[in-house]
Design a protein around this motif. Sequence first.
Motif, PDB file in Angstrom:
ATOM      1  N   GLU A 108      -4.322   6.734  -2.057  1.00  0.00           N
ATOM      2  CA  GLU A 108      -3.691   5.547  -1.486  1.00  0.00           C
ATOM      3  C   GLU A 108      -4.151   4.329  -2.286  1.00  0.00           C
ATOM      4  O   GLU A 108      -5.346   4.139  -2.506  1.00  0.00           O
ATOM      5  CB  GLU A 108      -4.062   5.386  -0.017  1.00  0.00           C
ATOM      6  N   ILE A 109      -3.200   3.526  -2.709  1.00  0.00           N
ATOM      7  CA  ILE A 109      -3.522   2.381  -3.550  1.00  0.00           C
ATOM      8  C   ILE A 109      -2.884   1.109  -3.010  1.00  0.00           C
ATOM      9  O   ILE A 109      -1.981   1.145  -2.173  1.00  0.00           O
ATOM     10  CB  ILE A 109      -3.053   2.603  -5.004  1.00  0.00           C
ATOM     11  N   GLN A 165       0.850  -1.180   0.000  1.00  0.00           N
ATOM     12  CA  GLN A 165       0.000   0.000   0.000  1.00  0.00           C
ATOM     13  C   GLN A 165       0.887   1.231   0.000  1.00  0.00           C
ATOM     14  O   GLN A 165       1.861   1.304   0.759  1.00  0.00           O
ATOM     15  CB  GLN A 165      -0.932   0.018   1.219  1.00  0.00           C
ATOM     16  N   ASN A 166       0.537   2.184  -0.864  1.00  0.00           N
ATOM     17  CA  ASN A 166       1.356   3.380  -0.973  1.00  0.00           C
ATOM     18  C   ASN A 166       0.507   4.526  -1.495  1.00  0.00           C
ATOM     19  O   ASN A 166      -0.461   4.312  -2.226  1.00  0.00           O
ATOM     20  CB  ASN A 166       2.526   3.131  -1.927  1.00  0.00           C
ATOM     21  N   LYS A 167       0.862   5.733  -1.132  1.00  0.00           N
ATOM     22  CA  LYS A 167       0.172   6.912  -1.648  1.00  0.00           C
ATOM     23  C   LYS A 167       0.906   7.405  -2.891  1.00  0.00           C
ATOM     24  O   LYS A 167       2.126   7.528  -2.882  1.00  0.00           O
ATOM     25  CB  LYS A 167       0.126   8.016  -0.590  1.00  0.00           C
ATOM     26  N   VAL A 168       0.139   7.675  -3.939  1.00  0.00           N
ATOM     27  CA  VAL A 168       0.733   8.183  -5.174  1.00  0.00           C
ATOM     28  C   VAL A 168       0.043   9.487  -5.554  1.00  0.00           C
ATOM     29  O   VAL A 168      -1.152   9.665  -5.298  1.00  0.00           O
ATOM     30  CB  VAL A 168       0.621   7.163  -6.332  1.00  0.00           C
ATOM     31  N   PRO A 169       0.770  10.415  -6.164  1.00  0.00           N
ATOM     32  CA  PRO A 169       0.154  11.692  -6.567  1.00  0.00           C
ATOM     33  C   PRO A 169      -0.833  11.505  -7.710  1.00  0.00           C
ATOM     34  O   PRO A 169      -0.699  10.583  -8.522  1.00  0.00           O
ATOM     35  CB  PRO A 169       1.346  12.547  -6.987  1.00  0.00           C
ATOM     36  N   VAL A 170      -1.822  12.397  -7.755  1.00  0.00           N
ATOM     37  CA  VAL A 170      -2.805  12.401  -8.830  1.00  0.00           C
ATOM     38  C   VAL A 170      -2.535  13.606  -9.724  1.00  0.00           C
ATOM     39  O   VAL A 170      -2.433  14.737  -9.234  1.00  0.00           O
ATOM     40  CB  VAL A 170      -4.242  12.467  -8.276  1.00  0.00           C
ATOM     41  N   HIS A 171      -2.399  13.367 -11.017  1.00  0.00           N
ATOM     42  CA  HIS A 171      -2.192  14.439 -11.994  1.00  0.00           C
ATOM     43  C   HIS A 171      -3.478  14.615 -12.802  1.00  0.00           C
ATOM     44  O   HIS A 171      -3.899  13.695 -13.503  1.00  0.00           O
ATOM     45  CB  HIS A 171      -1.034  14.096 -12.940  1.00  0.00           C
ATOM     46  N   TYR A 172      -4.088  15.782 -12.691  1.00  0.00           N
ATOM     47  CA  TYR A 172      -5.300  16.078 -13.441  1.00  0.00           C
ATOM     48  C   TYR A 172      -4.920  16.797 -14.739  1.00  0.00           C
ATOM     49  O   TYR A 172      -4.153  17.760 -14.713  1.00  0.00           O
ATOM     50  CB  TYR A 172      -6.242  16.948 -12.627  1.00  0.00           C
ATOM     51  N   VAL A 173      -5.477  16.334 -15.856  1.00  0.00           N
ATOM     52  CA  VAL A 173      -5.138  16.924 -17.154  1.00  0.00           C
ATOM     53  C   VAL A 173      -6.399  17.251 -17.954  1.00  0.00           C
ATOM     54  O   VAL A 173      -7.471  16.720 -17.704  1.00  0.00           O
ATOM     55  CB  VAL A 173      -4.234  15.966 -17.984  1.00  0.00           C
ATOM     56  N   LYS A 174      -6.240  18.156 -18.906  1.00  0.00           N
ATOM     57  CA  LYS A 174      -7.257  18.521 -19.899  1.00  0.00           C
ATOM     58  C   LYS A 174      -8.522  19.167 -19.318  1.00  0.00           C
ATOM     59  O   LYS A 174      -9.566  19.148 -19.960  1.00  0.00           O
ATOM     60  CB  LYS A 174      -7.643  17.305 -20.745  1.00  0.00           C
ATOM     61  N   ALA A 175      -8.418  19.766 -18.143  1.00  0.00           N
ATOM     62  CA  ALA A 175      -9.582  20.470 -17.587  1.00  0.00           C
ATOM     63  C   ALA A 175      -9.968  21.644 -18.479  1.00  0.00           C
ATOM     64  O   ALA A 175     -11.156  21.954 -18.635  1.00  0.00           O
ATOM     65  CB  ALA A 175      -9.276  20.951 -16.169  1.00  0.00           C
ATOM     66  N   PHE A 190       2.545   7.928 -10.768  1.00  0.00           N
ATOM     67  CA  PHE A 190       1.424   8.812 -10.490  1.00  0.00           C
ATOM     68  C   PHE A 190       0.214   8.282 -11.248  1.00  0.00           C
ATOM     69  O   PHE A 190       0.340   7.397 -12.114  1.00  0.00           O
ATOM     70  CB  PHE A 190       1.730  10.260 -10.922  1.00  0.00           C
ATOM     71  N   ILE A 191      -0.954   8.803 -10.931  1.00  0.00           N
ATOM     72  CA  ILE A 191      -2.180   8.431 -11.636  1.00  0.00           C
ATOM     73  C   ILE A 191      -2.694   9.653 -12.377  1.00  0.00           C
ATOM     74  O   ILE A 191      -2.902  10.706 -11.766  1.00  0.00           O
ATOM     75  CB  ILE A 191      -3.249   7.904 -10.657  1.00  0.00           C
ATOM     76  N   GLU A 192      -2.866   9.517 -13.672  1.00  0.00           N
ATOM     77  CA  GLU A 192      -3.337  10.631 -14.501  1.00  0.00           C
ATOM     78  C   GLU A 192      -4.842  10.505 -14.725  1.00  0.00           C
ATOM     79  O   GLU A 192      -5.338   9.437 -15.078  1.00  0.00           O
ATOM     80  CB  GLU A 192      -2.600  10.633 -15.836  1.00  0.00           C
ATOM     81  N   ILE A 193      -5.564  11.609 -14.505  1.00  0.00           N
ATOM     82  CA  ILE A 193      -7.019  11.614 -14.653  1.00  0.00           C
ATOM     83  C   ILE A 193      -7.417  12.681 -15.661  1.00  0.00           C
ATOM     84  O   ILE A 193      -7.078  13.854 -15.508  1.00  0.00           O
ATOM     85  CB  ILE A 193      -7.711  11.863 -13.304  1.00  0.00           C
ATOM     86  N   ASP A 194      -8.138  12.264 -16.684  1.00  0.00           N
ATOM     87  CA  ASP A 194      -8.587  13.134 -17.765  1.00  0.00           C
ATOM     88  C   ASP A 194      -9.872  13.851 -17.351  1.00  0.00           C
ATOM     89  O   ASP A 194     -10.870  13.217 -17.023  1.00  0.00           O
ATOM     90  CB  ASP A 194      -8.836  12.285 -19.012  1.00  0.00           C
ATOM     91  N   LEU A 195      -9.844  15.180 -17.356  1.00  0.00           N
ATOM     92  CA  LEU A 195     -11.000  15.980 -16.944  1.00  0.00           C
ATOM     93  C   LEU A 195     -11.710  16.635 -18.132  1.00  0.00           C
ATOM     94  O   LEU A 195     -12.544  17.519 -17.939  1.00  0.00           O
ATOM     95  CB  LEU A 195     -10.564  17.074 -15.958  1.00  0.00           C
ATOM     96  N   SER A 196     -11.415  16.197 -19.334  1.00  0.00           N
ATOM     97  CA  SER A 196     -12.006  16.844 -20.513  1.00  0.00           C
ATOM     98  C   SER A 196     -13.517  16.634 -20.614  1.00  0.00           C
ATOM     99  O   SER A 196     -14.191  17.350 -21.344  1.00  0.00           O
ATOM    100  CB  SER A 196     -11.329  16.328 -21.789  1.00  0.00           C
TER     101      SER A 196
END
Length: 209
Positions: free
Chosen positions: A131-132, A100-110, A142-148
């Motif tokens: 946390e994953i 188990q570890n915490k990873v940053p979240v990168h938000y893109v395309k907002a 990191f985890i990338e999340i598309d906000l488009s």
Amino acid sequence: MKFVAFERAKQGTGASRRLRITGKTPGIVYGGDGQPQLIELDHNALWHALKKEAFHSSILDMELNGQTSKVLLRDVQYHPFKQLVQHVDFQRVDARTRLQNKVPVHYVKADESEAVKLDHCVVNHVISELEISCLPSDLPEFIEIDLSGLKKGQSLHLAEVKLPKGVNAVTRGKKNPVLVSVVAPAAEEAPAEAAAAPAPEAKKGKGKK
């Protein structure tokens, strides 16, 4: 990422203080099949490594006594006001054991979303790290999340996000937390608040004498 550590023979407050004076940072590595081991690292090299996001969320190669092992950074203790790392903890990684570890979240395309592009809404990032649980080989930097696809008045929940293969989210408390919220422009909120406010009482005119 790779770093070099050295065996630390002495422990205690006095020994750690003397290490810091010589430009070293005391630490410990634990977990796995081995016993906890006292280590020391070059402070300047460690300080620069800690500025990199990947050093906090990736599996690291630690070279110690000519051998390399896989570890994760687990804790960092900083001096209250000096640019000084006082102590670091690392955990050994077993390739067959989920971690188990915490990873940053990168938000893109907002900026490409309907909410921002057309309705000029403000996108608030409620969660900046997640946390994953996964096997070491599946640990993402990191985890990338598309906000488009965001729309006005919409919130993005964890259940709506597709996580990388082999990765599960660890939630504590809320099962489906909000990751991102969309707020209407202030220009739209102001008229609505004005309409809801009670009208001011008319001033009474003064009677004629």
